[in-house]
Design a protein around this motif. Structure first.
Motif, PDB file in Angstrom:
ATOM      1  N   TYR A 195      11.986  -4.592  -1.818  1.00 14.34           N
ATOM      2  CA  TYR A 195      12.382  -5.055  -0.591  1.00 14.34           C
ATOM      3  C   TYR A 195      11.427  -5.350   0.164  1.00 14.34           C
ATOM      4  O   TYR A 195      11.561  -6.216   1.239  1.00 14.34           O
ATOM      5  N   GLY A 196      10.268  -4.356   0.305  1.00 12.47           N
ATOM      6  CA  GLY A 196       9.337  -4.342   1.224  1.00 12.47           C
ATOM      7  C   GLY A 196       8.154  -5.426   1.068  1.00 12.47           C
ATOM      8  O   GLY A 196       8.141  -6.758   1.195  1.00 12.47           O
ATOM      9  N   TRP A 197       7.300  -5.322   0.025  1.00  8.21           N
ATOM     10  CA  TRP A 197       6.252  -6.225  -0.468  1.00  8.21           C
ATOM     11  C   TRP A 197       6.891  -7.427  -0.892  1.00  8.21           C
ATOM     12  O   TRP A 197       6.757  -8.660  -0.263  1.00  8.21           O
ATOM     13  N   ALA A 198       7.601  -7.256  -2.210  1.00  8.27           N
ATOM     14  CA  ALA A 198       7.789  -8.783  -2.815  1.00  8.27           C
ATOM     15  C   ALA A 198       8.737  -9.546  -1.709  1.00  8.27           C
ATOM     16  O   ALA A 198       8.521 -10.661  -1.582  1.00  8.27           O
ATOM     17  N   THR A 199       9.741  -8.927  -1.094  1.00  6.48           N
ATOM     18  CA  THR A 199      10.566  -9.620  -0.524  1.00  6.48           C
ATOM     19  C   THR A 199       9.967 -10.368   0.732  1.00  6.48           C
ATOM     20  O   THR A 199      10.183 -11.461   1.180  1.00  6.48           O
ATOM     21  N   ALA A 200       9.213  -9.535   1.440  1.00  6.81           N
ATOM     22  CA  ALA A 200       8.448 -10.050   2.590  1.00  6.81           C
ATOM     23  C   ALA A 200       7.516 -11.056   2.223  1.00  6.81           C
ATOM     24  O   ALA A 200       7.526 -12.155   3.047  1.00  6.81           O
ATOM     25  N   VAL A 201       6.752 -11.090   1.126  1.00  7.59           N
ATOM     26  CA  VAL A 201       5.738 -11.982   0.922  1.00  7.59           C
ATOM     27  C   VAL A 201       6.628 -13.515   0.420  1.00  7.59           C
ATOM     28  O   VAL A 201       6.270 -14.496   0.707  1.00  7.59           O
ATOM     29  N   LEU A 202       7.797 -12.975  -0.417  1.00  8.33           N
ATOM     30  CA  LEU A 202       8.494 -14.135  -0.883  1.00  8.33           C
ATOM     31  C   LEU A 202       9.415 -15.190   0.495  1.00  8.33           C
ATOM     32  O   LEU A 202       9.239 -16.394   0.327  1.00  8.33           O
ATOM     33  N   LEU A 227       0.805  -1.288  -0.030  1.00  2.00           N
ATOM     34  CA  LEU A 227      -0.098   0.138  -0.063  1.00  2.00           C
ATOM     35  C   LEU A 227       0.947   1.218  -0.144  1.00  2.00           C
ATOM     36  O   LEU A 227       0.506   2.113  -0.743  1.00  2.00           O
ATOM     37  N   ILE A 228       1.778   1.364   0.820  1.00  2.00           N
ATOM     38  CA  ILE A 228       2.788   2.402   0.934  1.00  2.00           C
ATOM     39  C   ILE A 228       3.617   2.480  -0.409  1.00  2.00           C
ATOM     40  O   ILE A 228       3.577   3.737  -1.089  1.00  2.00           O
ATOM     41  N   GLY A 229       3.958   1.405  -0.910  1.00  2.00           N
ATOM     42  CA  GLY A 229       4.620   1.507  -2.406  1.00  2.00           C
ATOM     43  C   GLY A 229       3.935   1.761  -3.408  1.00  2.00           C
ATOM     44  O   GLY A 229       4.138   2.430  -4.339  1.00  2.00           O
TER      45      GLY A 229
END
Ligand code: HEM
Ligand code: HEM
Lengths: 492, 203
Positions: free
Chosen positions: A91-98, A51-53
């Motif tokens: 680094y926030g969204w994709a990395t956290a989910v992965l 959301l932030i991104g």
């Protein structure tokens, strides 16, 4: 521990109804329960970053056609907000989910409970805090320079290294404790990613790099963080979910092995294709262009493998949002990679380099491929972690339609703008002004596409919130999920 | 050796070789590149300006490289007289080669646009000078003062045309001056020695 584990009687009933061995099912439920907290925390963090991104991305997008918007504050200037966007989403969204998805998947794949679940939790949280530190630093005007590496090494670096390291440790210990003999290809990719990412990050950050060598290191890192982190993890997930949801084995074991090793060999030499024509020795650039063409091998191998697994079963896409997102993601992977190999060719690159074509390509990769796989994975994992189904088929449909429309507009608009811009730049008789004017329509289209993406993200975040907030009095899942029985994506 | 350690080792070895080929080897080769005699290191003010260029993210819209004339039309467009080479960048930490030309290339902007006042106006409000420009404006690098508050040492910037702010005087902060000083210092048109200067990508 109990979380989603069913009591023994239920397990037996479910197992028998599905033709499974009760002990296996119980083991799987235990594996799922062991990673529950980490997964939920990381998915929540990921969604907040998304959301932030999205807000950052949309502001950056608007600024490129309305340059007088929000110019009074330094932290809102294009250069900072755009970089904050890149960090928040990659680094926030994709990395956290992965990371979350791999922590959930690994115990299942190796038939062992997650070892060091607390380490993984601390690690995941530290990593995400590191992203926060990096984003705030960039917005405040502290950055190390070098694209994709702006988060300051001394402020954010320790969080990334320790955080990522702890998650890696937990995954390696889980694999070491495995009970399964066979190592499915997804395990290879996830382990590989956790070896490659630290090597890359430490190489790029352990000292300051000057001059054109800095550019070489910069693009060695930035290309490989796409290939060896985002791509490796997402391909690993696609390899799990497509066969899993379809209930068919993957098309070819040999192809998956070929795809893995050729990806490692050729992707690692691709980085200099970001500097075609630049002030670096020709041999470096040529090496990367050749390696980019050789990327046909892993891309076609993986593509055949994933697509042949689906072929003849496209109907199933209507029933499973996971399949729908992951299969489209896999198609986007093939498309973005073929586009990439094509873009690396000198004849093409002289037109498209330095234009919005590249940004469109970034979002075919970062969005239509990686983000779609992330959505698909979450649609599958969250119900198994919280113990009940997604409450609304309609919200899933809205989410899917909105982001699919959004990314289509985004990519088509910017790709066309990029070609127009590139052709104008290549003709010295055409003033620079024209290259700006010819991009304009595509830039507006991107802002419209971005709004649709953001709307989809809000729907998804809302649905996720409903899902985790749902009281535990709701009946636990003892039957197949509803979407295995009725279509969710088209109401037919 | 178990299968899993083979995979891990193989993955490690391949990446390590790539690091040797594309990071360590070029680093060794490029460390011999000498600074051309006409290129001097940035002064303190120019270096400060460069840091602001990094901080504000100018690199995401502007490249700093001229490519070979046989390959592109960068030279015909007037962005430089020759392709840039590794020697042109020996004082650059971090590098700012860039990958976008949302705006024009800047490696020789100091030669094209040597007037510091032009740059100050342009940073405050690009569209007061270039009507079609989409560049970000950086008014926060300036102060707006009542005419009575202006002091003798202030660097006053006269914004031309209808976009000029009314009733206030625009004064450049040291940051804006440093950034403009950096921009006018950008000029890599001197001749370079092909062997000492390193080579560029020449297809
Ligand atoms: C609301 C949705 C989004 C919008 C409006 C948006 C918009 C933008 C904009 C305006 C830029 C700057 C382009 C430039 O420098 O010229 C950008 C860069 C980028 N975005 Fe997004 N974006 C969105 C979502 C995402 C997502 C979800 C991802 C991936 C996970 C992503 C990955 C990237 C990357 C990798 C770049 C750097 C591109 C480059 O340097 O070529 N974006 N985005
Ligand atoms: C065979 C595979 C691929 C090849 C050969 C390839 C090739 C390229 C090339 C040549 C560029 C530079 C364009 C330029 O600056 O002129 C580029 C940029 C980019 N690619 Fe790919 N690509 C591939 C796959 C992917 C995938 C799978 C992703 C995403 C997961 C991706 C994401 C990006 C991004 C984000 C950029 C922009 C980087 C930046 O400027 O910040 N690519 N790619």
């Amino acid at each position: 521990m109990s979380g989603s584990a069913l009591d023994d009687r239920d397990v037996k009933a479910v197992a028998l109804s599905r033709g499974l061995v009760p002990d296996d099912l119980q083991a799987r439920l235990r594996a799922d329960a062991s990673s529950r907290t980490v997964v939920l925390v990381l998915f929540t963090a990921g969604i907040i970053w998304l959301l932030i991104g999205s807000v950052f991305g949309e502001i950056a997008s608007l600024k490129l056609h309305w340059p007088d918007l929000l110019v009074e504050q330094g932290w809102l200037t294009f250069g900072r907000i755009r970089t904050a966007h890149l960090h928040a989403v990659n680094y926030g969204w994709a990395t956290a989910v992965l990371i979350g998805a791999s922590v959930w998947l690994m115990p299942r794949l190796v038939h062992a409970e997650l070892r060091g679940a607390r380490l993984a939790l601390i690690g995941g949280v530290l990593f995400t805090l590191g992203v926060a530190v990096g984003v705030v630093a960039v917005l405040m005007g502290y950055n190390d320079g070098m694209e994709w590496l702006e988060a300051p090494r001394f402020l954010a670096g320790p969080f990334f290294v320790v955080g990522g390291g702890l998650v890696g440790l937990s995954l390696f210990r889980t694999v070491a404790a495995r009970k399964a003999d066979h190592l499915y290809i997804s395990v290879w990719y996830i382990l590989g990613a956790f070896i490659w990412f630290p090597m890359l990050y430490l190489t790029a950050k352990w000292r300051e790099w000057s001059g054109v060598e800095g550019a070489a290191v910069n693009w060695f890192f930035a290309h490989n963080v796409l290939g060896f982190w985002l791509t490796a993890m997402s391909v690993g997930l696609a390899y799990y979910f497509i066969p899993k949801v379809l209930g068919r084995p993957v098309y070819s074991y040999q192809l998956s092995v070929l795809g893995f090793w050729s990806l490692a060999m050729f992707y690692s030499l691709n980085g200099m294709h970001h500097l075609v024509g630049g002030p670096l020795p020709t041999w470096m650039i040529t090496t990367s262009i050749v390696a980019s063409v050789f990327m046909f091998i892993p891309v076609v191998a993986t593509g055949i493998n994933l697509h042949m697994t689906v072929i003849g079963r496209f109907n199933a896409l209507r029933y499973s949002p996971t399949l729908r997102f992951v299969v489209l993601g896999a198609l986007a992977y093939t498309a973005v990679s073929l586009q990439g190999s094509f873009t690396a060719l000198r004849e093409v690159n002289r037109i498209t380099h330095f234009t919005h074509w590249t940004v469109a390509h970034s979002h075919v990769g970062g969005y239509a491929f990686v983000t779609f796989v992330c959505f698909g994975a979450m649609y599958y994992i969250v119900p198994r972690v919280v113990g009940h189904e997604w409450p609304s088929a309609r919200l899933i449909r809205w989410h899917f339609n909105s982001v699919l429309a959004g990314i289509t507009i985004y990519v088509v608009g910017l790709t066309a703008a990029g070609v127009a811009q590139g052709l104008a730049l290549l003709d010295p008789a055409i003033p620079f002004q024209v290259s700006v004017e010819r991009s304009m329509l595509g830039l507006y289209a991107r802002s419209v596409g971005g709004l649709l993406l953001s709307a989809g993200h809000l729907v998804f975040a809302w649905h996720f919130w409903l899902m985790v907030r749902m009281p535990s009095s709701v009946p636990r899942r003892t039957r197949p999920p509803f979407h295995e029985a009725q279509p969710v994506l088209y109401s037919s | 050796m178990t299968r899993i350690s083979l995979i891990a080792l193989g993955a490690f070895a391949i990446m390590a070789s790539a690091i040797c080929l594309l990071v360590i080897l070029p680093d060794a080769m490029l460390s011999h590149v000498e600074a051309p005699s006409q290129l001097s290191d940035y002064t303190a003010v120019q270096a400060q300006g460069r840091a602001i260029y990094v901080r504000e993210g100018c690199v995401y819209c502007h490249s700093q490289q001229v490519r070979d004339p046989s390959f592109t039309t960068d030279v015909d467009r007037g962005w430089g007289t020759r392709a840039t080479v590794p020697a042109d960048y020996v004082y650059d930490t971090p590098h700012l080669l860039g990958t976008m030309r949302t705006g024009p290339d800047l490696i020789n902007v100091g030669q094209r646009l040597p007037d510091i006042d032009w740059h100050l106006i342009h940073l405050y409000d690009p569209r007061s000078l270039v009507e079609w420009s989409t560049m970000a404006a950086f008014p926060y690098l300036f102060e707006r003062k009542a005419p009575a508050d202006v002091r003798a040492e202030d660097r006053v910037v006269q914004i031309p045309g209808p976009r000029a702010p009314q009733g206030v005087v625009v004064v450049a902060r040291p940051e804006a001056i440093a950034l403009a000083e950096y921009l006018i210092s950008l000029n890599r048109q001197y001749p370079v020695n092909a062997t000492a200067g390193g080579s560029h990508d020449s297809p």
